[in-house]
Motif scaffolding. Structure first.
Motif, PDB file in Angstrom:
ATOM      1  N   HIS A  50      -9.175  10.833 -19.952  1.00 11.92           N
ATOM      2  CA  HIS A  50      -9.744   9.484 -19.878  1.00 11.92           C
ATOM      3  C   HIS A  50      -9.415   8.882 -18.510  1.00 11.92           C
ATOM      4  O   HIS A  50      -8.561   8.012 -18.386  1.00 11.92           O
ATOM      5  CB  HIS A  50      -9.202   8.615 -21.004  1.00 11.92           C
ATOM      6  N   TYR A  51     -10.103   9.361 -17.486  1.00 20.71           N
ATOM      7  CA  TYR A  51      -9.737   9.001 -16.116  1.00 20.71           C
ATOM      8  C   TYR A  51     -10.147   7.577 -15.748  1.00 20.71           C
ATOM      9  O   TYR A  51      -9.510   6.956 -14.896  1.00 20.71           O
ATOM     10  CB  TYR A  51     -10.313  10.011 -15.134  1.00 20.71           C
ATOM     11  N   ALA A  52     -11.188   7.055 -16.353  1.00 17.57           N
ATOM     12  CA  ALA A  52     -11.548   5.658 -16.083  1.00 17.57           C
ATOM     13  C   ALA A  52     -10.449   4.721 -16.583  1.00 17.57           C
ATOM     14  O   ALA A  52     -10.050   3.774 -15.894  1.00 17.57           O
ATOM     15  CB  ALA A  52     -12.887   5.316 -16.740  1.00 17.57           C
ATOM     16  N   GLU A  53      -9.946   4.995 -17.779  1.00 21.34           N
ATOM     17  CA  GLU A  53      -8.832   4.205 -18.306  1.00 21.34           C
ATOM     18  C   GLU A  53      -7.599   4.347 -17.419  1.00 21.34           C
ATOM     19  O   GLU A  53      -6.923   3.361 -17.101  1.00 21.34           O
ATOM     20  CB  GLU A  53      -8.505   4.678 -19.724  1.00 21.34           C
ATOM     21  N   ALA A  54      -7.321   5.574 -16.992  1.00 27.28           N
ATOM     22  CA  ALA A  54      -6.169   5.813 -16.128  1.00 27.28           C
ATOM     23  C   ALA A  54      -6.295   5.051 -14.813  1.00 27.28           C
ATOM     24  O   ALA A  54      -5.312   4.485 -14.313  1.00 27.28           O
ATOM     25  CB  ALA A  54      -6.023   7.310 -15.854  1.00 27.28           C
ATOM     26  N   SER A  55      -7.500   5.001 -14.259  1.00 23.56           N
ATOM     27  CA  SER A  55      -7.711   4.285 -12.989  1.00 23.56           C
ATOM     28  C   SER A  55      -7.375   2.815 -13.132  1.00 23.56           C
ATOM     29  O   SER A  55      -6.725   2.212 -12.258  1.00 23.56           O
ATOM     30  CB  SER A  55      -9.152   4.455 -12.513  1.00 23.56           C
ATOM     31  N   GLY A  56      -7.797   2.210 -14.236  1.00 26.57           N
ATOM     32  CA  GLY A  56      -7.497   0.795 -14.460  1.00 26.57           C
ATOM     33  C   GLY A  56      -6.004   0.544 -14.606  1.00 26.57           C
ATOM     34  O   GLY A  56      -5.461  -0.410 -14.049  1.00 26.57           O
ATOM     35  N   LEU A  57      -5.338   1.406 -15.353  1.00 24.78           N
ATOM     36  CA  LEU A  57      -3.891   1.261 -15.549  1.00 24.78           C
ATOM     37  C   LEU A  57      -3.130   1.424 -14.233  1.00 24.78           C
ATOM     38  O   LEU A  57      -2.207   0.654 -13.925  1.00 24.78           O
ATOM     39  CB  LEU A  57      -3.404   2.292 -16.561  1.00 24.78           C
ATOM     40  N   LEU A  58      -3.520   2.408 -13.448  1.00 23.44           N
ATOM     41  CA  LEU A  58      -2.829   2.659 -12.189  1.00 23.44           C
ATOM     42  C   LEU A  58      -3.126   1.583 -11.152  1.00 23.44           C
ATOM     43  O   LEU A  58      -2.257   1.245 -10.336  1.00 23.44           O
ATOM     44  CB  LEU A  58      -3.215   4.044 -11.649  1.00 23.44           C
ATOM     45  N   ALA A  59      -4.329   1.031 -11.171  1.00 27.25           N
ATOM     46  CA  ALA A  59      -4.641  -0.061 -10.243  1.00 27.25           C
ATOM     47  C   ALA A  59      -3.726  -1.255 -10.502  1.00 27.25           C
ATOM     48  O   ALA A  59      -3.237  -1.903  -9.563  1.00 27.25           O
ATOM     49  CB  ALA A  59      -6.104  -0.459 -10.378  1.00 27.25           C
ATOM     50  N   GLU A  60      -3.470  -1.561 -11.770  1.00 32.01           N
ATOM     51  CA  GLU A  60      -2.559  -2.668 -12.097  1.00 32.01           C
ATOM     52  C   GLU A  60      -1.123  -2.313 -11.717  1.00 32.01           C
ATOM     53  O   GLU A  60      -0.369  -3.170 -11.228  1.00 32.01           O
ATOM     54  CB  GLU A  60      -2.651  -2.984 -13.588  1.00 32.01           C
ATOM     55  N   ALA A  61      -0.734  -1.051 -11.919  1.00 34.77           N
ATOM     56  CA  ALA A  61       0.606  -0.617 -11.511  1.00 34.77           C
ATOM     57  C   ALA A  61       0.781  -0.737  -9.998  1.00 34.77           C
ATOM     58  O   ALA A  61       1.843  -1.145  -9.516  1.00 34.77           O
ATOM     59  CB  ALA A  61       0.851   0.822 -11.960  1.00 34.77           C
ATOM     60  N   VAL A  62      -0.255  -0.404  -9.251  1.00 35.08           N
ATOM     61  CA  VAL A  62      -0.221  -0.559  -7.791  1.00 35.08           C
ATOM     62  C   VAL A  62      -0.013  -2.017  -7.424  1.00 35.08           C
ATOM     63  O   VAL A  62       0.804  -2.358  -6.557  1.00 35.08           O
ATOM     64  CB  VAL A  62      -1.508  -0.015  -7.149  1.00 35.08           C
ATOM     65  N   ARG A  63      -0.725  -2.895  -8.094  1.00 38.56           N
ATOM     66  CA  ARG A  63      -0.614  -4.330  -7.790  1.00 38.56           C
ATOM     67  C   ARG A  63       0.812  -4.829  -8.043  1.00 38.56           C
ATOM     68  O   ARG A  63       1.380  -5.554  -7.218  1.00 38.56           O
ATOM     69  CB  ARG A  63      -1.598  -5.126  -8.656  1.00 38.56           C
ATOM     70  N   LEU A  64       1.401  -4.413  -9.141  1.00 39.34           N
ATOM     71  CA  LEU A  64       2.751  -4.873  -9.478  1.00 39.34           C
ATOM     72  C   LEU A  64       3.795  -4.320  -8.504  1.00 39.34           C
ATOM     73  O   LEU A  64       4.691  -5.045  -8.070  1.00 39.34           O
ATOM     74  CB  LEU A  64       3.099  -4.447 -10.906  1.00 39.34           C
ATOM     75  N   THR A  65       3.696  -3.047  -8.154  1.00 36.02           N
ATOM     76  CA  THR A  65       4.667  -2.479  -7.217  1.00 36.02           C
ATOM     77  C   THR A  65       4.485  -3.066  -5.825  1.00 36.02           C
ATOM     78  O   THR A  65       5.451  -3.190  -5.062  1.00 36.02           O
ATOM     79  CB  THR A  65       4.557  -0.948  -7.160  1.00 36.02           C
ATOM     80  N   ASN A  66       3.269  -3.467  -5.492  1.00 32.21           N
ATOM     81  CA  ASN A  66       3.042  -4.124  -4.201  1.00 32.21           C
ATOM     82  C   ASN A  66       3.726  -5.492  -4.169  1.00 32.21           C
ATOM     83  O   ASN A  66       4.358  -5.868  -3.178  1.00 32.21           O
ATOM     84  CB  ASN A  66       1.545  -4.263  -3.946  1.00 32.21           C
ATOM     85  N   ILE A  67       3.628  -6.234  -5.255  1.00 32.50           N
ATOM     86  CA  ILE A  67       4.287  -7.544  -5.333  1.00 32.50           C
ATOM     87  C   ILE A  67       5.798  -7.384  -5.199  1.00 32.50           C
ATOM     88  O   ILE A  67       6.464  -8.159  -4.514  1.00 32.50           O
ATOM     89  CB  ILE A  67       3.944  -8.237  -6.668  1.00 32.50           C
ATOM     90  N   GLU A  68       6.342  -6.358  -5.844  1.00 34.48           N
ATOM     91  CA  GLU A  68       7.780  -6.123  -5.834  1.00 34.48           C
ATOM     92  C   GLU A  68       8.262  -5.446  -4.549  1.00 34.48           C
ATOM     93  O   GLU A  68       9.456  -5.259  -4.356  1.00 34.48           O
ATOM     94  CB  GLU A  68       8.180  -5.245  -7.030  1.00 34.48           C
ATOM     95  N   ARG A  69       7.335  -5.073  -3.691  1.00 34.56           N
ATOM     96  CA  ARG A  69       7.662  -4.336  -2.464  1.00 34.56           C
ATOM     97  C   ARG A  69       8.427  -3.053  -2.784  1.00 34.56           C
ATOM     98  O   ARG A  69       9.338  -2.652  -2.041  1.00 34.56           O
ATOM     99  CB  ARG A  69       8.473  -5.208  -1.498  1.00 34.56           C
ATOM    100  N   ALA A  70       8.049  -2.433  -3.879  1.00 38.66           N
ATOM    101  CA  ALA A  70       8.655  -1.162  -4.272  1.00 38.66           C
ATOM    102  C   ALA A  70       7.811  -0.048  -3.668  1.00 38.66           C
ATOM    103  O   ALA A  70       6.910   0.499  -4.315  1.00 38.66           O
ATOM    104  CB  ALA A  70       8.707  -1.049  -5.795  1.00 38.66           C
ATOM    105  N   SER A  71       8.076   0.279  -2.401  1.00 42.70           N
ATOM    106  CA  SER A  71       7.178   1.164  -1.662  1.00 42.70           C
ATOM    107  C   SER A  71       7.102   2.556  -2.282  1.00 42.70           C
ATOM    108  O   SER A  71       6.021   3.155  -2.331  1.00 42.70           O
ATOM    109  CB  SER A  71       7.609   1.262  -0.205  1.00 42.70           C
ATOM    110  N   THR A  72       8.224   3.087  -2.766  1.00 38.56           N
ATOM    111  CA  THR A  72       8.191   4.421  -3.367  1.00 38.56           C
ATOM    112  C   THR A  72       7.278   4.442  -4.581  1.00 38.56           C
ATOM    113  O   THR A  72       6.427   5.327  -4.724  1.00 38.56           O
ATOM    114  CB  THR A  72       9.610   4.860  -3.764  1.00 38.56           C
TER     115      THR A  72
END
Length: 940
Positions: free
Chosen positions: A710-732
């Motif tokens: 289910h790659y479309a679902e995965a893309s949505g989940l990972l896009a939100e994870a990217v947004r959260l790690t960007n806010i936290e400046r968690a570069s790794t």
């Protein structure tokens, strides 16, 4: 009532604890800090200039208005007041440590001010794109630090004037710890130590200062300190304190050189006879009586004493305990009953005693983390500095089946210290033994604790022969400096509490005092590696290794093993640990480290054997149950693994929702056991938590979606994870999430979007010391896209900073070098690099790189075998998942190229069965379906 903390970090607390809403966001915290620091108010224009320098005036004013609206909604309408031009913070609603600090100084209350000064102003806090704000923070940080130092110095001077030498030493030490390079304060500390009669301590402090300047700054020490230390070294050791001080200050050259004191005759166990063990018949002995207890020698008792000594040498123990047979007994150390007035004693006594008792093969010391877990289970989580007293310790011991509670105490005794310990039976409170020693002064406290730990070992049943032959003096095991040990003990405590920055600073202070403190150097190296600062970590490890010679075999082996393990050289670590375990088969720390090395190497069967030994020795260790479950999962024992994860959660319920890695591992077990819906429920437990936890839960759910196709679902989940790690400046985390997002987009045929994610990940990777394995994963993705230039740049940076002994970095470097060669069309030349990488990293993602290169080199038979190997063992929840899930498709493509239609057909049929629930329009599925139809027609 709210409270804003700005000294030593930044957070805002309400009645229920730290706030996590609007008020806790960075720019809002910046506004609150500016308002608190400007007690009389700050203009709106100044706020805008500091915090929105790039915005036009209208947008900036609107942003400030919105921010103030959010703050007032959360803190109260009148929390921030003022006019159209000036804003103020109402201190009756939002108190702040910085204002209280400044007010205490205005009232000449230096003690209150120093107590409030928890560390550098806004330590670790920053705002991007706000250079004026950053400049203001630096200036304010320097100003407040200077005010704090001045207050401490006034306290030190006042203590000297009133004759309170211990307090004067404490304050001068505090100043020196704030700036170890300050010659003036160091000299003042030397003089205070001499005035208190601690000539040896002064000489040691002078040596620490001189070594620090030479090692850290590569400069010559202050000549005044060198001259003072030289003169002091020439003083007779038996000279009175006043005479020493007077002579060193007035005429250093006239001081006569004395002779060394004769050695004190040793006692029966190689120690001075300055202590005694006394049976105590009742728990009702008054505290004052216990502390007045002294050895009583009579003619009648003589035979008893001789008999007791003989029994101790034979190994006969306390009533009810067989000496040195069976598994070691657990002991729980309480906080020290400190009547010395010296706060340094609070941390050092329990810590040093624990280090001494860990040399025993008949005792296990309950670690701080285990105490924390038990308190959480008891729903009694005290404040960070709450005392672990006798009552609480007995309750913990009764719950966890701990055999002895040991209560240390310290009192002044003339110029020295009286150190003692009561050994208590937890259920009844009966004092089974009281042991005590004398320390001649502050310099002898660690030596005194060494002698006390040996007497405790004797009193709990270990024979004097074993104590004598299996003991190394504590100054060698830890450090000879009580000040350094206090910093190290406090740092270790901070690590347990998750205060990483505070812990690191305390460890740095410890090695500033004692630059030969190997354990502190090693811990700093581990912390640097853990925070992706491998270069700094290697420098720390080098210092640790340089100072191992004085350590006993066990400590030397454990430090070397930790270093090799963090370098990913786990085979070397395993060899070291197995050698140690031959001599000490029940060494829990060594067993836990060994099991974890097996776990990380994927040698799960051996890891299972080790961790089963660990839980037999300590069934209350939640970490051991977690690790046992993880290796059981690796060998396919899913039912047992699930039960053992649950057993760990019963010991510490918060594990499942507060530790994202454990949550992920537990959920992964359900996937591999064929119950993905249960896994989804586990992963979803992370979503209501903090941003980092939420991001990790989203990534786990994305792995599950990708596993199902289910790659479309995965893309949505990972896009939100990217947004959260960007806010936290968690570069790794952000790099990893972007690389995974690119994979999910690629599988959907969205090549341009996937490339954009890899581009962003590359920019992040060039800004810091990125984990080598992550660099390889990113470089591999870029190379498969036909990009050679950027992976080469990543490889160059990786090679420049990697340590030759770091196995993980070597594997990443070799694998990435291979991927670049394949991208250049040099598949055959790439093969040796992948072979080297696989010897160090046998993961499926590296194996897939080799299979891809072999295919490109034209060896279709070997490529087919490698893809069959990739498809053999399931993988979930890691970057190796995709190579496993697509291996049968790759095998079918190669089989068709070889003309082996039967193999290609079988591989495609199995692939389609595995992907039966996947999105039907995925490019890989469409191609697999076409190939299957074509081959089926041919085979008919």
């Amino acid at each position: 009532m709210f409270r804003l903390k700005t000294l030593g970090g930044v957070l805002i607390e309400g009645p229920g604890g730290p706030l996590t809403g609007a008020a806790s966001q960075r720019r809002r915290l910046a506004v609150l800090t500016l308002l608190a620091a400007h007690g009389n108010g700050i203009s709106r224009d100044r706020l805008i200039g500091l915090l929105w320098p790039e915005n036009d005036e209208e947008r900036a004013r609107h942003a400030l208005a919105q921010l103030l609206y959010s703050l007032r909604r959360e803190l109260g309408e009148v929390a921030v007041t003022g006019s159209a031009t000036v804003l103020r913070l109402d201190a009756s609603i939002v108190a702040s440590d910085v204002q209280e600090f400044l007010q205490a100084l205005e009232k000449h209350d230096d003690q209150r001010a120093v107590d409030l000064y928890g560390g550098p102003f806004l330590d670790g806090f920053y705002l991007t794109g706000c250079p004026e704000f950053e400049r203001w923070v630096e200036e304010e940080r320097a100003r407040l630090a200077q005010l704090a130092r001045a207050a401490i110095e006034r306290m030190a001077t006042h203590a000297e004037q009133t004759g309170d030498r211990a307090r004067a030493i404490l304050q001068w030490r505090r100043l020196v710890s704030l700036d170890p390079y300050d010659a003036r304060c160091t000299l003042a500390l030397l003089r205070a130590l001499v005035a208190a009669g601690d000539r040896t301590g002064a000489l040691r402090q002078a040596k620490v200062y001189e070594e620090l300047l030479r090692d850290q700054l590569n400069t010559t020490p202050d000549p005044e300190i060198t001259a003072y230390a030289t003169a002091l070294a020439a003083v007779r050791e038996d000279a009175p304190s006043a005479e020493v001080a007077a002579r060193v200050e007035t005429d250093p050259a006239s001081v006569a050189v004395g002779t060394e004191d004769a050695d004190v005759p040793p006692g029966i166990d190689g120690e001075a006879n300055t202590s005694a063990s006394a049976d105590v018949g009742s728990a009702a002995v008054a505290r004052s009586d216990r502390r007045r207890a002294r050895p009583r020698r009579t003619v009648v008792a003589g035979g008893v004493v001789v008999g007791a000594v003989l029994l101790a040498w034979l190994g006969i123990a306390l009533p009810g305990r067989s000496a040195e047979d069976g598994p070691p007994a657990w002991v729980l150390l309480t906080d020290v009953e400190n009547e010395t007035g010296d706060v340094m004693v609070d941390r050092t006594v329990p810590f040093a005693l624990a280090a001494g008792l860990r040399q025993s093969r008949t005792l296990y010391v309950v670690p701080p983390d285990r105490i924390r877990v038990t308190l959480a289970r008891m729903r009694r989580v005290p404040a960070a500095d709450s005392a672990l007293d006798e009552t609480l310790a007995r309750e913990i011991a009764r719950r966890d089946g701990i055999r002895f509670v040991i209560i240390p105490s310290a009192q002044r005794s003339g110029e020295g210290y009286s150190l003692s310990a009561r050994i208590i039976e937890p259920a009844t409170g009966t004092a089974l033994r009281v042991v005590s020693v004398q320390a001649t002064g502050g310099d002898d406290i660690i030596g005194g604790l060494d002698r006390l730990s040996r007497r405790i070992r004797r009193a709990t049943g270990e024979s004097a022969l074993r104590v004598a032959t299996r003991s190394t003096p504590l100054p060698q095991v830890t450090t000879a400096s009580i000040a350094a040990l206090e910093k190290y003990a406090s740092g270790s405590r901070a690590f347990v509490r998750g205060l990483w920055r505070e812990a690191e600073m305390l460890m740095l202070e410890a090695i500033a005092i004692d630059s030969t403190f190997a354990a502190a150097h090693a811990d700093l190296g581990v912390h640097a590696y853990w925070t992706n600062r491998a270069t700094e970590g290697e420098a720390r490890f080098a210092r640790a290794l340089a100072h191992l010679d004085g350590l006993p075999d066990r400590e030397r082996t454990l430090i070397r093993s930790r270093i090799e393990s963090w370098r990913s050289n786990r085979l070397a670590s395993i060899d070291l640990l197995n050698t140690l375990l031959i001599e000490q088969p029940n060494d829990l720390e060594a067993l836990q480290m060994l099991g974890y090395d097996y776990l990380r190497l994927g040698r799960d069967r051996e890891g299972t054997d080790v961790f089963r030994r660990v839980v037999r020795l300590d069934s209350m260790d939640h970490t051991a149950w977690i690790n046992l479950a993880t290796v059981e999962k690796g060998v396919g024992e899913f039912e047992s693994a699930i039960e053992h994860y649950r057993r760990a959660f019963r010991l510490l319920p918060s594990l499942q929702t507060e530790n994202s890695n454990i949550n992920h591992e537990f959920g992964s077990t359900w996937v591999l056991a064929g119950m993905p819906d249960s896994a989804a429920a586990v992963f979803s437990l992370m979503l209501p938590g903090s941003r980092p936890g939420r991001a990790r839960g989203l990534r786990s759910l994305a792995f599950l979606a990708m596993y199902r196709g289910h790659y479309a679902e995965a893309s949505g989940l990972l896009a939100e994870a990217v947004r959260l790690t960007n806010i936290e400046r968690a570069s790794t985390g952000e790099i990893r999430n972007r690389v995974l997002l690119a994979t999910s987009l690629e599988q959907r045929g969205l090549t341009a979007a996937a490339r954009a994610q890899r581009d962003s990940a590359y920019l992040l990777a060039t800004r810091g010391d990125t984990d080598p394995i992550l660099v390889y994963w990113l470089g591999k993705a870029l190379s498969r896209d036909g990009d050679v230039h950027r992976p080469t740049s990543l490889l160059d940076a990786l090679d420049a900073r990697r340590h030759p002994d770091n196995v993980s970095a070597r594997a990443a470097s070799e694998a990435l070098r291979g991927e670049i060669l394949v991208a250049r069309g040099e598949g055959t030349a790439a093969l040796p690099h992948f072979e080297v990488a696989l010897r160090d990293d046998s993961s499926k993602i590296t194996l897939e790189s080799l299979a891809h290169a072999v295919h490109k080199a034209g060896d279709l038979g070997r490529a087919a075998r490698l893809y069959e190997e990739l498809a053999r063992e399931p993988a979930f929840g890691h970057e190796s998942q995709e190579p496993y899930r697509t291996a049968l498709y790759r095998l079918a493509v190669i089989a068709e190229e070889r003309g082996d239609a039967a193999l290609a057909l079988r591989a495609l049929q199995q692939f389609m069965e595995n992907w039966r629930d996947a999105e039907p329009a995925l490019p890989i599925l469409l191609d697999a379906r076409d190939r299957l139809n074509r081959l089926s027609a041919v085979m008919r």
